[in-house]
Design an enzyme around this catalytic site. Sequence first.
Site, PDB file in Angstrom:
ATOM      1  CB  SER A  33      45.651 146.328   7.404  1.00 38.78           C
ATOM      2  OG  SER A  33      45.704 146.160   8.796  1.00 38.78           O
ATOM      3  CG  HIS A  90      48.195 142.094  10.075  1.00 34.42           C
ATOM      4  ND1 HIS A  90      46.841 141.867  10.006  1.00 34.42           N
ATOM      5  CD2 HIS A  90      48.399 143.377   9.704  1.00 34.42           C
ATOM      6  CE1 HIS A  90      46.238 142.982   9.589  1.00 34.42           C
ATOM      7  NE2 HIS A  90      47.167 143.913   9.418  1.00 34.42           N
TER       8      HIS A  90
END
Length: 298
Positions: free
Chosen positions: A77, A194
């Site tokens: 990430s 996400h």
Amino acid sequence: MGKDLLKFPIAKDLFELANYILKYDLLKLCLKGPKEILDQTQYCQPAIMVCSLAAIEKLKEERPNVIANCVATAGFSLGEITSLVFAGALGFERALQLVKIRGEAMQLASETYKGGMITVMYGPESKLNFACLKAKEWALDKGDEYPECRIANYLYPHCKVVSGSESALQFLENNWKEFNLRKIKRLPVSGAFHSDLMAPAVEPFRKALNKSEISEPVISVYSNVDGKRYRDVEHIRRQLPKQIVKPVKWEQLLHVIYERSPDEYFPRTFECGPGKSLKTILKQVNAKASDECYSIVV
């Protein structure tokens, strides 16, 4: 967080430069908190990035050959931006500004659309995708403005993280046994990262990235979006904003990085940043890689 790094001059310099760029005392926040502030994504993201890069400086001091011989890098990430800095694709100052914009935009999206994340352990008999579909339908019936429930992180076999709107996550928490899920656990995060609930954060980050100078990485950097290596600068510009709303395909990425013949030399891996999650995940994905994984304490 970061206390053990301060004896390394360059690491300390990174924190001082970060304080100047961010206009607040990041080092004090890392060392003393308060935790409820540090946990907010707008502060957590810059903190993790700077601590991770400072850990790399520690590694460089203690084992310079490791840095000199590094052939590839990846980050989970936010860590993908850190990897791009390490690979020379982004300068530290601009990268930190991008992380600030990313963190603030994701924090705003989190406050606009209430949601969260749940770790799910499951087996061959589990119906995780069906559970997400039913949870999304439940959220729609309950009047969620933006009902959402989807896989956000592919961690390792039989373990994924689901992002969703609050009603959808409550449905999973109340009904997980009906779908033969083995275990679920709510994560202490401030939003449904996400997932489509983060869509408002994409454009501010994309605009800032398009104004940024990006260089060709000097070593391979792997993308969370598809697990594959970045091909060039334009590929970075296209893929990196997508990562905010796309699932992190971490398990797939690890398979790509560590795929090699049994008789081929197997590389060592160094995990630079808070925690030891990489080694834990590698045990489930590639035990041989896990045996050669070392964590740099921050």
